[in-house]
Design a protein around this motif. Sequence first.
Motif, PDB file in Angstrom:
ATOM      1  N   LYS A   1       0.911   3.907  -2.988  1.00  0.00           N
ATOM      2  CA  LYS A   1       0.550   5.301  -2.700  1.00  0.00           C
ATOM      3  C   LYS A   1       1.689   6.241  -3.098  1.00  0.00           C
TER       4      LYS A   1
ATOM      5  N   THR B   1       2.058  -8.554  -0.210  1.00  0.00           N
ATOM      6  CA  THR B   1       1.488  -7.211  -0.346  1.00  0.00           C
ATOM      7  C   THR B   1       1.165  -6.874  -1.798  1.00  0.00           C
TER       8      THR B   1
ATOM      9  N   ARG C   1       0.830  -1.196   0.000  1.00  0.00           N
ATOM     10  CA  ARG C   1       0.000   0.000   0.000  1.00  0.00           C
ATOM     11  C   ARG C   1       0.871   1.256   0.000  1.00  0.00           C
TER      12      ARG C   1
END
Length: 151
Positions: free
Chosen positions: A33, A62, A29
Amino acid sequence: MRRAVELAAWQRLPRPGPLLTMAVNVTGRQAAKAAASGSVLQAVTESGVAHGTLSLEVTERTLLDAGDGVVADLERLTAAGVHLAIDDFGTGYSSLAYLQRFPVATVKIDRSFVAGLGVNARDDAIVAAVAALGSTLGLQVVAEGSSQPSR
């Protein structure tokens, strides 16, 4: 990204030897981002980090839900000289699609397999297979060390 600024400052210090490199563990994440917002790309560009000396390490787990937009964002980062490494390879879902889909430069074999080298034939086979695959694909392969005393 604070780490890029630190790395650039360290690289400017007068010292013998090769340029310093830095690997930063990030969640999928965080990587997505940072890639989408352009913050890492901006930090790398503005700070003057030498091309190819910053690596973002993400676990394969992930990357599982990463969409096509994330792939494109990560490709922009790698084009700017930021390396992408898959950390703890072999402990998550171990899909070879990660090596095909993402702009990966490095595969880090999890220490649980490395610790069993010379002790467990299956660990020997897994490490040899991942090392051979990485080499064939032109990837850097890192065998993570064990904090366990040798057996």
